[in-house]
Design an enzyme around this catalytic site. Structure first.
Site, PDB file in Angstrom:
ATOM      1  N   GLY A 115     -10.289-105.775  -1.145  1.00  0.00           N
ATOM      2  CA  GLY A 115     -11.696-105.902  -0.449  1.00  0.00           C
ATOM      3  C   GLY A 115     -11.694-107.457  -0.459  1.00  0.00           C
ATOM      4  CB  ILE A 140     -17.531 -98.064  -1.189  1.00  0.00           C
ATOM      5  CG1 ILE A 140     -18.355 -99.420  -1.990  1.00  0.00           C
ATOM      6  CG2 ILE A 140     -17.266 -97.506  -2.001  1.00  0.00           C
ATOM      7  CD1 ILE A 140     -19.473 -98.680  -3.169  1.00  0.00           C
ATOM      8  CG  ASP A 141     -19.165-102.667   0.030  1.00  0.00           C
ATOM      9  OD1 ASP A 141     -19.855-101.813  -0.593  1.00  0.00           O
ATOM     10  OD2 ASP A 141     -19.306-103.538  -0.334  1.00  0.00           O
ATOM     11  NE  ARG A 185     -20.504-108.236  -0.542  1.00  0.00           N
ATOM     12  CZ  ARG A 185     -18.952-108.363  -0.379  1.00  0.00           C
ATOM     13  NH1 ARG A 185     -18.292-108.566  -1.683  1.00  0.00           N
ATOM     14  NH2 ARG A 185     -18.501-108.947   0.666  1.00  0.00           N
ATOM     15  CG  LEU A 287     -23.695 -92.395  -9.386  1.00  0.00           C
ATOM     16  CD1 LEU A 287     -25.581 -91.555  -9.178  1.00  0.00           C
ATOM     17  CD2 LEU A 287     -23.208 -91.229 -10.776  1.00  0.00           C
TER      18      LEU A 287
HETATM   19  O1  F6P Z   1     -18.045-103.918  -2.985  1.00  0.00           O
HETATM   20  C1  F6P Z   1     -18.194-103.201  -3.354  1.00  0.00           C
HETATM   21  C2  F6P Z   1     -20.213-103.258  -4.259  1.00  0.00           C
HETATM   22  O2  F6P Z   1     -19.050-102.285  -4.525  1.00  0.00           O
HETATM   23  C3  F6P Z   1     -20.781-104.083  -3.335  1.00  0.00           C
HETATM   24  O3  F6P Z   1     -21.281-102.805  -2.958  1.00  0.00           O
HETATM   25  C4  F6P Z   1     -22.086-104.224  -4.678  1.00  0.00           C
HETATM   26  O4  F6P Z   1     -23.193-105.178  -3.999  1.00  0.00           O
HETATM   27  C5  F6P Z   1     -20.385-104.942  -5.499  1.00  0.00           C
HETATM   28  O5  F6P Z   1     -19.258-104.285  -5.261  1.00  0.00           O
HETATM   29  C6  F6P Z   1     -21.721-104.213  -7.089  1.00  0.00           C
HETATM   30  O6  F6P Z   1     -20.223-104.935  -7.949  1.00  0.00           O
HETATM   31  P1  F6P Z   1     -20.361-105.318  -9.529  1.00  0.00           P
HETATM   32  O7  F6P Z   1     -19.319-103.580  -9.660  1.00  0.00           O
HETATM   33  O8  F6P Z   1     -19.526-106.409  -9.934  1.00  0.00           O
HETATM   34  O9  F6P Z   1     -21.499-104.626  -9.786  1.00  0.00           O
END
Ligand code: F6P
Length: 368
Positions: A115, A140-141, A185, A287
């Site tokens: 990403g 996924i974002d 995000r 999930l």
């Molecule tokens: O960037 C992908 C993402 O899944 C975001 O949607 C989310 O805010 C973040 O990663 C969560 O990251 P972590 O795995 O550090 O909790």
């Protein structure tokens, strides 16, 4: 040519499918692919992790598997490598070491499935002597700049839709308001797509700051029309007009972004007060990153992986394997330095949602 591949950063369904296509494409072009375990740890701490030869046998039967056979980490920035000093983790710049270790092992290119964070790191590594970097857009974002699509997004949306379908039945049985918080995000792509596909009544996205009075009006209007339950989808980065996103943990020396979360619970609590109806919330969270990639992601991931092998063999440049207008193209790697993509307010799906009567909690009224 020897190439090294890395799947560091937050995982996304489709990573293994990219590895498979990249490996098979590389092998048929005479390239030798190796996977770095756990981001850059396999290079910087090889005694713990090391490298894995990616050949036909190593990638057999993995396209449908979630996660990554190489492992990952969200604390693997070689420019801020966590080192224990004086009892505390201290960030140490080991970027040049990554380049040196790749060179010492004869690697001529680095392929990064990442990403924005992982690809910005990869771009910086070019400046430290890594000769070539090929980026493959993963998140996924779906917010990576330079590409219209990232693999993992479709699966996250499908998982969220399945959850919304299930929430409908329990919400209806109890005449409740159910608020589902989804990842994304600062972009509302997952919330918007899942909300429209999953029949949400309200979608809250970061691009359209919300006013809960408007959301309450929508829920009460449904009530008067005999629809005594409502489904709200809230993107984790959504915030009230004039407010800010709900943050669970701040950014730190090892983590570029704050950890978002909590907006769903806040929204449910306030909607209970404003509507007098029972409201519950849940966080779909990780999930959405887990499980097998859906067919669309398996196809996209393998298109991207195969294209990466073609670009490696057919050019000498660095770049991003991007999707533009449905085509896979080789874009300049600097694209990833632009700000993350967000939902455009001109997006036809926003207009469609309004036509369907979905409320965004903003000024504009949904269709009656
Ligand atoms: O960037 C992908 C993402 O899944 C975001 O949607 C989310 O805010 C973040 O990663 C969560 O990251 P972590 O795995 O550090 O909790």
């Amino acid at each position: 040519m020897k190439i090294a591949v890395n799947t560091g950063g937050g995982d996304a369904p489709g990573l293994n499918a990219v590895l498979r296509a990249l490996t098979l494409g590389a092998e048929s072009r005479g390239l030798e692919a190796w996977g770095i375990r756990h981001g850059y740890r396999g290079l910087l701490e090889p005694e713990e992790e090391g490298l894995v030869r990616l050949d036909r046998a190593a990638v057999r039967g993995i396209a449908h598997l979630g996660g990554t056979i190489l492992g990952s980490t969200n604390r693997g920035d070689p420019f801020a490598w966590p080192v224990l000093r004086g009892g505390a983790l201290t960030p140490v710049d080991r970027g040049t070491e990554v380049a040196e270790r790749l060179a010492a092992q004869g690697f001529e290119a680095l392929v990064v499935l990442g990403g924005d964070g992982s690809l910005r790191i990869a771009q910086k590594l070019l400046g430290r002597g890594v000769p070539r970097v090929i980026g493959v857009p993963k998140t996924i974002d779906n917010d990576l700049p330079g590409t219209d699509r990232c693999f993992g997004f479709s699966t996250a949306v499908s998982t969220a839709v399945e959850a919304l379908d299930r929430l409908h039945t329990t919400a209806q049985a109890h005449d409740r308001v159910m608020v589902a918080e989804v990842m994304g995000r600062d972009a509302g792509f997952i919330a918007l797509h899942a909300g429209v596909a999953g029949g949400a009544d309200v979608i809250l996205i970061p691009e359209l700051p919300f006013d809960l009075e408007r959301v309450a009006e929508k829920i009460l209007a449904r009530e008067r029309a005999g629809r005594r339950f409502s489904i709200v989808v809230a993107a984790e980065g959504a915030s009230a007009r004039g407010g800010s996103s709900s943050v669970l943990a701040p950014a730190d020396a090892f983590r570029e972004h704050v950890r978002l979360g909590g907006v769903g619970a806040l929204v449910a609590q306030q909607l209970e007060r404003l509507t007098g109806k029972e409201a519950r919330s849940l966080v779909l969270g990780h999930l959405l990153r887990g499980g097998s990639p859906v067919a669309e992601d398996r196809v996209l991931a393998q298109r991207l992986g195969a294209a990466a092998a073609r670009f490696l063999a057919g050019t000498t440049a660095s770049g991003l394997v991007a999707v533009r207008g449905g085509e896979v193209v080789f874009a300049p790697l600097e694209c990833v330095l632009a700000p993350p993509r967000r939902v455009s307010l001109e997006d036809d799906l926003i207009t469609t949602a309004r036509d369907l009567g979905i409320c965004f909690g903003d000024e504009e009224r949904p269709a009656p």
